[in-house]
Design a protein around this motif. Structure first.
Motif, PDB file in Angstrom:
ATOM      1  N   GLY A 197       0.429  -9.938  -2.860  1.00 22.11           N
ATOM      2  CA  GLY A 197       1.092 -10.188  -1.586  1.00 22.11           C
ATOM      3  C   GLY A 197       0.306 -11.201  -0.787  1.00 22.11           C
ATOM      4  N   ASN A 198       0.739 -11.433   0.448  1.00 24.42           N
ATOM      5  CA  ASN A 198       0.042 -12.422   1.264  1.00 24.42           C
ATOM      6  C   ASN A 198      -0.225 -11.962   2.690  1.00 24.42           C
ATOM      7  N   ALA A 199       0.114 -10.716   3.014  1.00 28.67           N
ATOM      8  CA  ALA A 199      -0.085 -10.239   4.386  1.00 28.67           C
ATOM      9  C   ALA A 199      -1.381  -9.466   4.539  1.00 28.67           C
ATOM     10  N   GLY A 200      -2.123  -9.249   3.484  1.00 31.45           N
ATOM     11  CA  GLY A 200      -3.376  -8.510   3.539  1.00 31.45           C
ATOM     12  C   GLY A 200      -3.856  -8.244   2.130  1.00 31.45           C
ATOM     13  N   PRO A 201      -5.104  -7.828   1.961  1.00 33.61           N
ATOM     14  CA  PRO A 201      -5.641  -7.597   0.617  1.00 33.61           C
ATOM     15  C   PRO A 201      -4.825  -6.617  -0.210  1.00 33.61           C
ATOM     16  N   LEU A 202      -4.143  -5.659   0.441  1.00 30.72           N
ATOM     17  CA  LEU A 202      -3.382  -4.653  -0.292  1.00 30.72           C
ATOM     18  C   LEU A 202      -1.875  -4.828  -0.127  1.00 30.72           C
ATOM     19  N   ASP A 203      -1.450  -5.979   0.339  1.00 33.78           N
ATOM     20  CA  ASP A 203      -0.016  -6.203   0.524  1.00 33.78           C
ATOM     21  C   ASP A 203       0.711  -6.003  -0.803  1.00 33.78           C
ATOM     22  N   GLY A 204       1.821  -5.253  -0.778  1.00 32.85           N
ATOM     23  CA  GLY A 204       2.580  -4.958  -1.981  1.00 32.85           C
ATOM     24  C   GLY A 204       2.259  -3.613  -2.586  1.00 32.85           C
ATOM     25  N   LEU A 205       1.131  -2.996  -2.196  1.00 31.23           N
ATOM     26  CA  LEU A 205       0.744  -1.693  -2.725  1.00 31.23           C
ATOM     27  C   LEU A 205       1.543  -0.592  -2.019  1.00 31.23           C
ATOM     28  N   ARG A 206       2.071   0.341  -2.794  1.00 28.87           N
ATOM     29  CA  ARG A 206       2.864   1.432  -2.240  1.00 28.87           C
ATOM     30  C   ARG A 206       2.107   2.746  -2.425  1.00 28.87           C
ATOM     31  N   VAL A 207       1.860   3.421  -1.310  1.00 30.11           N
ATOM     32  CA  VAL A 207       1.043   4.638  -1.310  1.00 30.11           C
ATOM     33  C   VAL A 207       1.855   5.784  -0.730  1.00 30.11           C
ATOM     34  N   LEU A 208       2.067   6.830  -1.523  1.00 31.22           N
ATOM     35  CA  LEU A 208       2.715   8.041  -1.041  1.00 31.22           C
ATOM     36  C   LEU A 208       1.613   9.004  -0.612  1.00 31.22           C
ATOM     37  N   ASP A 209       1.565   9.302   0.669  1.00 31.75           N
ATOM     38  CA  ASP A 209       0.481  10.084   1.262  1.00 31.75           C
ATOM     39  C   ASP A 209       0.956  11.514   1.502  1.00 31.75           C
ATOM     40  N   LEU A 210       0.583  12.407   0.607  1.00 27.33           N
ATOM     41  CA  LEU A 210       0.915  13.822   0.740  1.00 27.33           C
ATOM     42  C   LEU A 210      -0.337  14.583   1.148  1.00 27.33           C
ATOM     43  N   THR A 211      -0.985  14.119   2.205  1.00 27.61           N
ATOM     44  CA  THR A 211      -2.202  14.762   2.697  1.00 27.61           C
ATOM     45  C   THR A 211      -2.023  15.160   4.154  1.00 27.61           C
ATOM     46  N   ARG A 212      -2.912  16.022   4.613  1.00 36.84           N
ATOM     47  CA  ARG A 212      -2.833  16.537   5.978  1.00 36.84           C
ATOM     48  C   ARG A 212      -4.219  16.600   6.594  1.00 36.84           C
ATOM     49  N   VAL A 213      -4.255  16.953   7.852  1.00 33.46           N
ATOM     50  CA  VAL A 213      -5.465  17.196   8.636  1.00 33.46           C
ATOM     51  C   VAL A 213      -6.242  15.876   8.775  1.00 33.46           C
ATOM     52  N   ASP A 276       2.677   3.108  -6.392  1.00 37.28           N
ATOM     53  CA  ASP A 276       1.441   2.779  -7.096  1.00 37.28           C
ATOM     54  C   ASP A 276       0.433   3.915  -7.026  1.00 37.28           C
ATOM     55  N   VAL A 277       0.430   4.615  -5.888  1.00 39.89           N
ATOM     56  CA  VAL A 277      -0.586   5.631  -5.614  1.00 39.89           C
ATOM     57  C   VAL A 277       0.077   6.860  -5.013  1.00 39.89           C
ATOM     58  N   VAL A 278      -0.403   8.033  -5.412  1.00 38.46           N
ATOM     59  CA  VAL A 278      -0.060   9.279  -4.734  1.00 38.46           C
ATOM     60  C   VAL A 278      -1.355   9.971  -4.343  1.00 38.46           C
ATOM     61  N   TYR A 301       4.959   9.676 -14.749  1.00 38.50           N
ATOM     62  CA  TYR A 301       4.788   8.314 -14.231  1.00 38.50           C
ATOM     63  C   TYR A 301       3.419   7.796 -14.680  1.00 38.50           C
ATOM     64  N   PRO A 302       3.286   7.352 -15.920  1.00 38.94           N
ATOM     65  CA  PRO A 302       1.966   7.020 -16.476  1.00 38.94           C
ATOM     66  C   PRO A 302       1.248   5.882 -15.773  1.00 38.94           C
ATOM     67  N   GLN A 303       1.964   5.023 -15.049  1.00 38.67           N
ATOM     68  CA  GLN A 303       1.293   3.917 -14.362  1.00 38.67           C
ATOM     69  C   GLN A 303       0.739   4.339 -12.996  1.00 38.67           C
ATOM     70  N   LEU A 304       1.030   5.566 -12.571  1.00 35.41           N
ATOM     71  CA  LEU A 304       0.679   6.019 -11.226  1.00 35.41           C
ATOM     72  C   LEU A 304      -0.796   6.390 -11.132  1.00 35.41           C
ATOM     73  N   ALA A 305      -1.435   6.001 -10.041  1.00 29.20           N
ATOM     74  CA  ALA A 305      -2.786   6.461  -9.722  1.00 29.20           C
ATOM     75  C   ALA A 305      -2.658   7.697  -8.837  1.00 29.20           C
ATOM     76  N   VAL A 306      -3.147   8.831  -9.312  1.00 29.75           N
ATOM     77  CA  VAL A 306      -3.023  10.097  -8.596  1.00 29.75           C
ATOM     78  C   VAL A 306      -4.414  10.555  -8.169  1.00 29.75           C
ATOM     79  N   VAL A 307      -4.594  10.759  -6.866  1.00 30.26           N
ATOM     80  CA  VAL A 307      -5.881  11.205  -6.351  1.00 30.26           C
ATOM     81  C   VAL A 307      -5.648  12.482  -5.551  1.00 30.26           C
ATOM     82  N   SER A 308      -6.322  13.541  -5.941  1.00 31.19           N
ATOM     83  CA  SER A 308      -6.118  14.835  -5.292  1.00 31.19           C
ATOM     84  C   SER A 308      -7.400  15.321  -4.626  1.00 31.19           C
TER      85      SER A 308
END
Length: 456
Positions: A197-213, A276-278, A301-308
């Motif tokens: 992308g061109n709007a920032g270093p991570l432009d184009g990255l899609r992050v699903l944020d299932l976190t709290r607190v 891209d990320v969960v 979703y084998p291409q997904l980066a999952v961080v728990s």
């Protein structure tokens, strides 16, 4: 780039995913110690921020860009205390609820947590109390272990104030000691370039944020500041505390959805197919029931980066237990080390100067996510796992400040101000500089739950 003095080994957790040039693209300046307490909280803050910065550089390199990233001690200290600096319509945000905190028991001390209404109800039920004034008497009549056990059994949060050795000797402490701070699981996949992308270093990255607190949301707000499309999804049954949401809601969108419902589940799967990320941060077992645990997601979703993230780790007898930063400090011995004279002249437990377990673990989550996405270019993908209790053990294992090190006042943070859905906000900017320019949040927190389940 390494930190002078005693270097926390946090960066080594991702060493095999971070090329040397990415690590060399990071620099920092400022004091090495300023809180100067019993533990190297500064090293945890600087080390985790260094790790994120190197991961950002690695991701930028994987998309064909070159990015220099720097930060300062002042910025790190302010970021780890962002909640304390936040002002909403000129008022400070609410800290711990009256029932949250240390209480003396029949044989020692216990830490309670009742910031959320459902945890407060569980505490009352567990102790047979009807009013706040009855809680102290109910706790004093039991041992610390009894309070911890009965409150936990009723779905509340309480932790016996242990010594570090007592925690190390416990079954859960031994389980976590055998774990790395950041556990990686990698698989071979077809090489794929991250979306440039061109709007920032991570432009184009899609992050699903299932976190709290605090932990997960504080890390993902930096991903949003760097250009990622971050969508946070919360369950309707347990809404986030408003002040807490505002502090971590910068540069991301917020949706509320019952993921157990058929329609919400269908729409979530459509999101996952393009993500891209969960990031997940619920206690053990809850995500598996929805098919959102790391194993299920990686299989579908084998291409997904999952961080728990969880409080106590995903293995051992405490794997399914609830927990927060303050509760983990008490259980692992940190509160004992920071104890001192109370108002009555007797000893009472203490706490870290900031909720460093939350912020450091959140940065570790985001760093792992970026390193995993960048690794897809070399044909590797996978998942990562962290826990607050393992972060606590990492901190306990670090050498403390040199003898005679005194606390030092840092310059006050340069705050930002703006007007958003929640009114006038005064806040700490992101703690990074990109190619010599201060990183800023592109927008302030939107109204909680105002977004649709869709990518931008």
């Amino acid at each position: 780039m390494t930190l002078p003095g005693r270097v926390p080994p946090l960066l080594h957790s991702l060493a095999r995913l971070l090329p040397e040039q990415a690590r060399e693209a990071v620099s920092w300046s400022g004091r090495r110690w300023w809180w100067a307490g019993r533990l190297d909280v500064e090293g945890l803050a600087l080390g985790s921020l260094q790790m994120l910065a190197a991961a950002v550089a690695a991701y930028a390199s994987s998309t064909g860009g070159g990015t220099r990233i720097s930060f300062t001690s002042d910025g790190a200290a302010a970021a780890f205390a962002s909640y304390a600096h936040l002002r909403i319509n000129n008022r400070p945000v609410q800290g711990f609820a009256p029932l949250s905190g240390f209480r003396p028991t029949a044989d020692g001390w216990v830490r309670l947590h009742a910031n959320y209404p459902h945890h407060e109800r569980a505490l009352f039920t567990a102790l047979g109390a009807e009013r706040p004034g009855e809680v102290d008497a109910a706790v004093r009549g039991r041992t610390s272990a009894e309070v911890e056990a009965v409150v936990t059994a009723h779905g509340g949060l309480a932790a016996e104030v242990r010594t570090p050795q007592a925690w190390a000797d416990s079954e859960q402490g031994r389980v976590l000691q055998a774990e790395p701070w950041l556990r990686l699981e990698l698989d071979a996949v077809d090489p794929a370039l991250p979306r440039p992308g061109n709007a920032g270093p991570l432009d184009g990255l899609r992050v699903l944020d299932l976190t709290r607190v605090i932990a997960g949301p504080s890390g993902s707000r930096l991903l949003g500041a760097l250009g990622a499309d971050v969508l946070r999804v919360d369950p309707p049954a347990i809404p986030e505390l408003e002040d807490q949401y505002v502090d971590t809601g910068f540069a991301k969108r917020s949706a509320v959805a019952d993921l157990g419902g058929a329609e919400a589940c269908r729409r979530l799967r459509a999101l996952l197919a393009q993500a891209d990320v969960v990031l997940t941060a619920y206690r053990g077992g809850s995500m598996a029931r929805l098919g959102l645990d790391a194993g299920s997601l990686r299989a579908e979703y084998p291409q997904l980066a999952v961080v728990s993230l969880d409080a106590w780790g995903d293995r051992g007898p405490w794997a399914g237990r609830r927990g927060f930063d303050s509760i983990v400090q008490a259980a692992t011995g940190i509160s004992y080390l920071y104890g001192g004279a109370g108002d009555d002249g007797g000893w009472r437990p203490g706490a870290l100067p900031v909720q460093a377990l939350d912020y450091a673990t959140g940065l570790g989550m985001s760093a792992a996510a970026l390193a995993l996405v960048a690794a897809r270019r070399q044909g590797a993908a996978g998942s990562a796992h962290l826990s607050l209790a393992r972060t606590a053990q990492e901190l306990l294992a670090l050498p403390g400040p040199p003898p005679g090190t005194e606390p030092a006042a840092l310059p006050g943070p340069v705050l930002r101000s703006g007007f958003a859905d929640y009114g006038s906000l005064t806040y700490v900017p992101p703690p990074l500089q990109i190619n010599g320019h201060q990183l800023e949040y592109p927008w302030l927190p939107p109204r909680y739950g105002s977004a649709d389940l869709a990518w931008r």
